[in-house]
Scaffold this motif. Structure first.
Motif, PDB file in Angstrom:
ATOM      1  N   GLU A   5      14.358 -19.723  10.936  1.00  0.00           N
ATOM      2  CA  GLU A   5      14.138 -20.348  12.084  1.00  0.00           C
ATOM      3  C   GLU A   5      13.485 -19.639  12.723  1.00  0.00           C
ATOM      4  N   LEU A   6      13.123 -19.928  13.686  1.00  0.00           N
ATOM      5  CA  LEU A   6      11.778 -19.319  14.792  1.00  0.00           C
ATOM      6  C   LEU A   6      12.324 -17.481  14.223  1.00  0.00           C
ATOM      7  N   LYS A   7      11.395 -16.766  12.886  1.00  0.00           N
ATOM      8  CA  LYS A   7      11.879 -15.832  13.209  1.00  0.00           C
ATOM      9  C   LYS A   7      10.499 -15.205  12.971  1.00  0.00           C
ATOM     10  N   ILE A   8       9.172 -15.665  12.290  1.00  0.00           N
ATOM     11  CA  ILE A   8       7.775 -14.891  12.188  1.00  0.00           C
ATOM     12  C   ILE A   8       7.468 -15.701  13.235  1.00  0.00           C
ATOM     13  N   PRO A   9       6.336 -14.588  14.463  1.00  0.00           N
ATOM     14  CA  PRO A   9       5.811 -15.284  15.724  1.00  0.00           C
ATOM     15  C   PRO A   9       4.347 -16.035  15.104  1.00  0.00           C
ATOM     16  N   PRO A  10       4.280 -17.469  15.965  1.00  0.00           N
ATOM     17  CA  PRO A  10       3.445 -18.071  14.847  1.00  0.00           C
ATOM     18  C   PRO A  10       1.927 -17.424  14.697  1.00  0.00           C
ATOM     19  N   LEU A  11       1.973 -16.740  15.634  1.00  0.00           N
ATOM     20  CA  LEU A  11       0.842 -15.741  15.392  1.00  0.00           C
ATOM     21  C   LEU A  11       0.525 -14.623  14.389  1.00  0.00           C
ATOM     22  N   LEU A  12       1.335 -13.929  13.432  1.00  0.00           N
ATOM     23  CA  LEU A  12       1.745 -13.466  12.873  1.00  0.00           C
ATOM     24  C   LEU A  12       1.461 -14.240  11.205  1.00  0.00           C
ATOM     25  N   LEU A  13       2.001 -15.460  11.291  1.00  0.00           N
ATOM     26  CA  LEU A  13       2.293 -15.971  10.022  1.00  0.00           C
ATOM     27  C   LEU A  13       1.021 -17.340  10.241  1.00  0.00           C
ATOM     28  N   VAL A  14      -0.267 -17.069  11.104  1.00  0.00           N
ATOM     29  CA  VAL A  14      -1.602 -16.920  10.829  1.00  0.00           C
ATOM     30  C   VAL A  14      -2.190 -16.652  10.404  1.00  0.00           C
ATOM     31  N   PHE A  17      -1.287 -15.904   6.632  1.00  0.00           N
ATOM     32  CA  PHE A  17      -1.861 -17.669   5.759  1.00  0.00           C
ATOM     33  C   PHE A  17      -2.994 -16.560   5.619  1.00  0.00           C
ATOM     34  N   ALA A  18      -3.747 -16.351   6.559  1.00  0.00           N
ATOM     35  CA  ALA A  18      -4.992 -16.196   6.779  1.00  0.00           C
ATOM     36  C   ALA A  18      -5.228 -14.956   5.169  1.00  0.00           C
ATOM     37  N   VAL A  19      -4.576 -14.262   5.086  1.00  0.00           N
ATOM     38  CA  VAL A  19      -4.968 -12.730   4.308  1.00  0.00           C
ATOM     39  C   VAL A  19      -4.390 -13.645   2.505  1.00  0.00           C
ATOM     40  N   LEU A 115      -3.344 -25.003   3.508  1.00  0.00           N
ATOM     41  CA  LEU A 115      -3.369 -25.802   4.821  1.00  0.00           C
ATOM     42  C   LEU A 115      -1.851 -26.067   5.058  1.00  0.00           C
ATOM     43  N   PRO A 116      -1.485 -27.718   3.844  1.00  0.00           N
ATOM     44  CA  PRO A 116      -0.485 -28.378   3.850  1.00  0.00           C
ATOM     45  C   PRO A 116       0.457 -27.143   3.776  1.00  0.00           C
ATOM     46  N   LEU A 117       0.548 -25.971   3.647  1.00  0.00           N
ATOM     47  CA  LEU A 117       2.483 -24.954   3.311  1.00  0.00           C
ATOM     48  C   LEU A 117       2.324 -24.745   4.806  1.00  0.00           C
ATOM     49  N   PHE A 118       1.215 -24.481   5.096  1.00  0.00           N
ATOM     50  CA  PHE A 118       1.396 -23.921   6.607  1.00  0.00           C
ATOM     51  C   PHE A 118       1.859 -25.344   7.412  1.00  0.00           C
ATOM     52  N   VAL A 119       1.476 -26.368   7.707  1.00  0.00           N
ATOM     53  CA  VAL A 119       1.951 -27.337   8.264  1.00  0.00           C
ATOM     54  C   VAL A 119       3.195 -27.895   7.772  1.00  0.00           C
ATOM     55  N   TRP A 120       3.620 -27.470   6.508  1.00  0.00           N
ATOM     56  CA  TRP A 120       5.307 -27.643   6.271  1.00  0.00           C
ATOM     57  C   TRP A 120       6.603 -26.405   7.235  1.00  0.00           C
ATOM     58  N   TYR A 121       5.704 -25.275   6.667  1.00  0.00           N
ATOM     59  CA  TYR A 121       6.310 -24.353   7.599  1.00  0.00           C
ATOM     60  C   TYR A 121       6.444 -24.393   8.947  1.00  0.00           C
TER      61      TYR A 121
END
Length: 153
Positions: A5-14, A17-19, A115-121
């Motif tokens: 929870e709240l560990k990975i900065p959302p921009l890094l997460l994007v 996911f893009a990679v 995409l659904p995995l991103f939304v879930w996370y």
């Protein structure tokens, strides 16, 4: 699971996911979907995504509060104006649109599947803890906001 929870900065997460989307598209090229207008769709989603993210950031800047969702305790005010009248999480909506743009560009079913995995996370490890904290900090004002504005759109 609370450790995430709240560990990975959302921009890094994007970026992650893009990679992953790009890697999956390379790994399973047989899942390419034929669509001649993919660049138009990708461009439209990308422009929309950047616009929504910037509108969210600008609203936070105007309210003089933090844009870093990993530290909700630094929130100095409840932002409910601007784009936040339509979504409680426009920056996450914008990030989703950017990933959708990439999926359209790649036009690969495996990329779309992430995409659904991103939304879930984001729902589980970003939004839920943020909402718990904001409810604790802003109480009834935040609850009223949640009752009138949707989480995503």
């Amino acid at each position: 699971m609370q450790a995430l929870e709240l560990k990975i900065p959302p921009l890094l997460l994007v970026v992650l996911f893009a990679v992953a989307m790009w890697a999956l598209a390379q790994w399973v090229p047989s899942l390419v979907l034929p669509l001649s207008w993919r660049l138009l769709f990708a461009g439209t989603f990308a422009v929309a995504g950047v616009s929504v993210v910037l509108a969210g950031v600008l609203a936070f800047r105007r309210a003089n509060t933090t844009v870093d969702p990993r530290v909700p305790q630094q929130s100095s005010s409840l932002v409910i104006r601007g784009i936040y009248r339509y979504s409680r999480n426009p920056m996450y909506v914008g990030f989703f649109l950017l990933l959708a743009a990439l999926a359209c560009y790649l036009m690969n079913a495996a990329a779309f599947a992430l995409l659904p995995l991103f939304v879930w996370y984001i729902n589980r490890f970003q939004i839920a803890p943020e909402e718990r904290f904001l409810l604790q900090k802003f109480g009834a004002d935040y609850q009223t906001y949640c009752d009138t504005v949707r989480r995503w759109l």
